[in-house]
Design a protein around this motif. Sequence first.
Motif, PDB file in Angstrom:
ATOM      1  N   LYS A 219       1.028  -0.691  -0.296  1.00 26.16           N
ATOM      2  CA  LYS A 219      -0.092  -0.275  -0.145  1.00 26.16           C
ATOM      3  C   LYS A 219       0.699   1.263   0.047  1.00 26.16           C
ATOM      4  CE  LYS A 219      -3.864  -2.455   2.303  1.00 26.16           C
ATOM      5  NZ  LYS A 219      -5.104  -1.989   3.894  1.00 26.16           N
ATOM      6  N   PRO A 220       0.288   2.658  -0.807  1.00 22.16           N
ATOM      7  CA  PRO A 220       1.626   3.528  -0.570  1.00 22.16           C
ATOM      8  C   PRO A 220       1.089   4.249   0.306  1.00 22.16           C
ATOM      9  CG  PRO A 220      -0.533   4.025  -2.724  1.00 22.16           C
ATOM     10  CD  PRO A 220      -0.555   2.677  -2.165  1.00 22.16           C
ATOM     11  N   VAL A 221       2.436   4.715   0.682  1.00 23.98           N
ATOM     12  CA  VAL A 221       2.193   5.912   1.465  1.00 23.98           C
ATOM     13  C   VAL A 221       3.187   6.748   1.867  1.00 23.98           C
ATOM     14  CG1 VAL A 221       3.049   6.313   4.565  1.00 23.98           C
ATOM     15  CG2 VAL A 221       2.026   3.931   3.594  1.00 23.98           C
ATOM     16  N   ASP A 222       1.881   8.068   2.193  1.00 26.05           N
ATOM     17  CA  ASP A 222       2.264   9.252   1.661  1.00 26.05           C
ATOM     18  C   ASP A 222       3.634  10.301   2.719  1.00 26.05           C
ATOM     19  OD1 ASP A 222       2.763  12.109   0.764  1.00 26.05           O
ATOM     20  OD2 ASP A 222       2.033  12.369   2.388  1.00 26.05           O
ATOM     21  N   LEU A 223       4.881  10.104   1.912  1.00 25.13           N
ATOM     22  CA  LEU A 223       6.450  11.146   2.137  1.00 25.13           C
ATOM     23  C   LEU A 223       6.506  12.519   2.619  1.00 25.13           C
ATOM     24  CD1 LEU A 223       8.152   8.107   2.491  1.00 25.13           C
ATOM     25  CD2 LEU A 223       7.363   8.086   4.321  1.00 25.13           C
ATOM     26  N   GLY A 224       5.434  13.678   1.427  1.00 25.40           N
ATOM     27  CA  GLY A 224       5.529  14.161   1.575  1.00 25.40           C
ATOM     28  C   GLY A 224       6.182  14.682   0.192  1.00 25.40           C
ATOM     29  N   VAL A 225       6.181  16.099   0.272  1.00 27.02           N
ATOM     30  CA  VAL A 225       6.105  16.600  -1.495  1.00 27.02           C
ATOM     31  C   VAL A 225       7.248  17.307  -1.941  1.00 27.02           C
ATOM     32  CG1 VAL A 225       3.850  16.742  -2.539  1.00 27.02           C
ATOM     33  CG2 VAL A 225       4.809  19.069  -0.541  1.00 27.02           C
ATOM     34  N   PHE A 226       7.886  17.326  -2.880  1.00 24.67           N
ATOM     35  CA  PHE A 226       8.898  18.501  -3.366  1.00 24.67           C
ATOM     36  C   PHE A 226       9.388  18.783  -4.792  1.00 24.67           C
ATOM     37  CE2 PHE A 226       9.744  14.215  -4.149  1.00 24.67           C
ATOM     38  CZ  PHE A 226      10.926  13.844  -5.700  1.00 24.67           C
ATOM     39  N   ASP A 227       9.787  19.342  -5.030  1.00 25.87           N
ATOM     40  CA  ASP A 227      10.050  20.715  -6.324  1.00 25.87           C
ATOM     41  C   ASP A 227      11.797  20.153  -6.925  1.00 25.87           C
ATOM     42  OD1 ASP A 227       7.642  22.226  -6.153  1.00 25.87           O
ATOM     43  OD2 ASP A 227       8.399  22.943  -4.250  1.00 25.87           O
ATOM     44  N   SER A 228      11.664  19.780  -8.277  1.00 31.85           N
ATOM     45  CA  SER A 228      12.761  19.730  -9.104  1.00 31.85           C
ATOM     46  C   SER A 228      13.636  20.506  -8.360  1.00 31.85           C
ATOM     47  CB  SER A 228      12.636  20.061 -10.427  1.00 31.85           C
ATOM     48  OG  SER A 228      12.065  20.520 -11.299  1.00 31.85           O
ATOM     49  N   THR A 229      13.101  22.059  -8.337  1.00 31.13           N
ATOM     50  CA  THR A 229      14.202  23.662  -8.001  1.00 31.13           C
ATOM     51  C   THR A 229      15.189  23.263  -6.815  1.00 31.13           C
ATOM     52  OG1 THR A 229      12.070  24.608  -7.617  1.00 31.13           O
ATOM     53  CG2 THR A 229      13.470  24.087 -10.052  1.00 31.13           C
ATOM     54  N   ASP A 230      14.272  22.421  -5.693  1.00 28.99           N
ATOM     55  CA  ASP A 230      14.580  22.659  -4.539  1.00 28.99           C
ATOM     56  C   ASP A 230      16.311  22.468  -4.375  1.00 28.99           C
ATOM     57  OD1 ASP A 230      12.877  21.839  -3.037  1.00 28.99           O
ATOM     58  OD2 ASP A 230      12.666  20.080  -2.736  1.00 28.99           O
ATOM     59  N   ASP A 231      16.819  23.318  -4.032  1.00 33.28           N
ATOM     60  CA  ASP A 231      18.655  23.692  -3.151  1.00 33.28           C
ATOM     61  C   ASP A 231      19.406  21.788  -3.454  1.00 33.28           C
ATOM     62  OD1 ASP A 231      20.734  24.379  -2.969  1.00 33.28           O
ATOM     63  OD2 ASP A 231      20.355  24.369  -0.854  1.00 33.28           O
ATOM     64  N   HIS A 232      19.734  21.799  -4.314  1.00 35.41           N
ATOM     65  CA  HIS A 232      20.904  20.331  -4.410  1.00 35.41           C
ATOM     66  C   HIS A 232      22.085  20.241  -3.582  1.00 35.41           C
ATOM     67  CE1 HIS A 232      19.082  19.365  -8.746  1.00 35.41           C
ATOM     68  NE2 HIS A 232      17.830  19.604  -8.116  1.00 35.41           N
ATOM     69  N   SER A 233      21.374  20.706  -2.716  1.00 40.08           N
ATOM     70  CA  SER A 233      22.652  20.328  -1.479  1.00 40.08           C
ATOM     71  C   SER A 233      21.450  19.737  -0.640  1.00 40.08           C
ATOM     72  CB  SER A 233      23.964  21.582  -1.471  1.00 40.08           C
ATOM     73  OG  SER A 233      22.792  22.205  -0.679  1.00 40.08           O
ATOM     74  N   GLY A 234      22.946  19.030   0.825  1.00 42.31           N
ATOM     75  CA  GLY A 234      22.798  18.189   2.523  1.00 42.31           C
ATOM     76  C   GLY A 234      21.231  17.210   1.580  1.00 42.31           C
ATOM     77  N   MET A 235      20.405  17.027   2.778  1.00 39.25           N
ATOM     78  CA  MET A 235      19.563  16.138   2.653  1.00 39.25           C
ATOM     79  C   MET A 235      18.210  17.063   3.022  1.00 39.25           C
ATOM     80  SD  MET A 235      21.415  13.418   2.354  1.00 39.25           S
ATOM     81  CE  MET A 235      20.144  11.856   2.661  1.00 39.25           C
ATOM     82  N   LYS A 236      16.869  16.573   2.696  1.00 41.89           N
ATOM     83  CA  LYS A 236      15.856  17.377   2.443  1.00 41.89           C
ATOM     84  C   LYS A 236      15.224  15.774   3.467  1.00 41.89           C
ATOM     85  CE  LYS A 236      11.897  18.932   0.518  1.00 41.89           C
ATOM     86  NZ  LYS A 236      11.292  20.348   1.397  1.00 41.89           N
ATOM     87  N   ARG A 237      14.376  16.252   4.906  1.00 44.37           N
ATOM     88  CA  ARG A 237      13.945  15.181   5.836  1.00 44.37           C
ATOM     89  C   ARG A 237      12.250  14.747   5.499  1.00 44.37           C
ATOM     90  NH1 ARG A 237      15.001  13.461  10.402  1.00 44.37           N
ATOM     91  NH2 ARG A 237      16.991  14.795  11.249  1.00 44.37           N
ATOM     92  N   MET A 238      12.327  13.939   4.284  1.00 44.81           N
ATOM     93  CA  MET A 238      10.750  13.757   4.825  1.00 44.81           C
ATOM     94  C   MET A 238       9.975  13.039   5.636  1.00 44.81           C
ATOM     95  SD  MET A 238      10.967  14.452   1.468  1.00 44.81           S
ATOM     96  CE  MET A 238       9.388  14.431   0.749  1.00 44.81           C
ATOM     97  N   LYS A 239       8.396  12.683   5.471  1.00 47.21           N
ATOM     98  CA  LYS A 239       7.600  11.884   7.176  1.00 47.21           C
ATOM     99  C   LYS A 239       7.753  10.313   6.689  1.00 47.21           C
ATOM    100  CE  LYS A 239       3.637  14.226   5.082  1.00 47.21           C
ATOM    101  NZ  LYS A 239       2.453  14.089   4.989  1.00 47.21           N
ATOM    102  N   SER A 240       8.659  10.219   8.126  1.00 49.65           N
ATOM    103  CA  SER A 240       8.615   9.177   9.076  1.00 49.65           C
ATOM    104  C   SER A 240       7.841   7.879   8.443  1.00 49.65           C
ATOM    105  CB  SER A 240       8.951   8.984  10.859  1.00 49.65           C
ATOM    106  OG  SER A 240       9.385   9.838  10.950  1.00 49.65           O
ATOM    107  N   VAL A 241       8.741   6.712   8.603  1.00 52.70           N
ATOM    108  CA  VAL A 241       7.906   5.568   7.358  1.00 52.70           C
ATOM    109  C   VAL A 241       7.911   4.680   8.276  1.00 52.70           C
ATOM    110  CG1 VAL A 241       9.028   5.039   5.813  1.00 52.70           C
ATOM    111  CG2 VAL A 241       6.864   4.326   6.154  1.00 52.70           C
TER     112      VAL A 241
END
Length: 271
Positions: A219-241
């Motif tokens: 089953k699919p579980v939503d982990l959040g949204v992002f954009d292709s233009t997000d800063d391309h450095s570091g890590m982006k934290r999403m929802k826990s699963v």
Amino acid sequence: MKDLKTYLESGILELYVLGDLSREEIREVEQSIAQYPEVKAEVEAIENALQAYAISNAIEPSESVRSKILNSLETSPVEEARVTHLRPVESSSSFYKYAFAASVALLLVSVILLINLNNRLRESHTQLAVLQAENQQFSNRVNYMDKELEDNKKFLEIYQQPGQYKLVNLKGSPKAPAARMTVAFSPQKEEVMIDLSSLNMPSNDDQHQYQLWALVDGKPVDLGVFDSTDDHSGMKRMKSVKGAQAFAVTLEPKGGSVNPTMEQMMAIGNI
């Protein structure tokens, strides 16, 4: 512009508004204003903030003081007649003339001093507003650098401790063959993060965003949204699963969807 956020927080726009840039730098800023609506909006916001601060702190003489000064410079016909009536001899007339002239001169000097003082106060308030704007800009840069440092520490922690994080490489679907990204997943901490340096997705418009999904027991579980233009450095934290078996990315309306749009599947990868 690759890193628009860093450019907005660099302080160059505040210096542009204050007129403290070289001709070449001014030309570059004006090109950015014409090209990027975000830059234009930020410049307008800085100008409005400085103008609002200067206006809100301006010191104007009260109406009563202004009226007294103006009225003192005028002599009514009745007062002139009264003065004329009281002049019995030529010497008295001369005395009143010189006394009146001295009073007017003193009044004019006082008015000039008040105007100069008011102008200096306005200049002081403007300088204070500039200093406060520079201080806020410096604070923003420090906060941004602190966040970058924290992101880099997290990035190193993930790649230096492969036992705690599983790196899942998502590959493009037939709809987006060149798409790719890496997801770091910690089953123990139930953390999910996107490696932004690996992000390579087709550009999305203002009405759509990419949405990350985890497949848990099919089953699919939503982990959040992002954009292709997000800063391309570091890590982006999403929802826990918990218990994720695979990850997938779909293109959804801005803000995300309750269920994935399978026709807009962009990338997928198994753990």
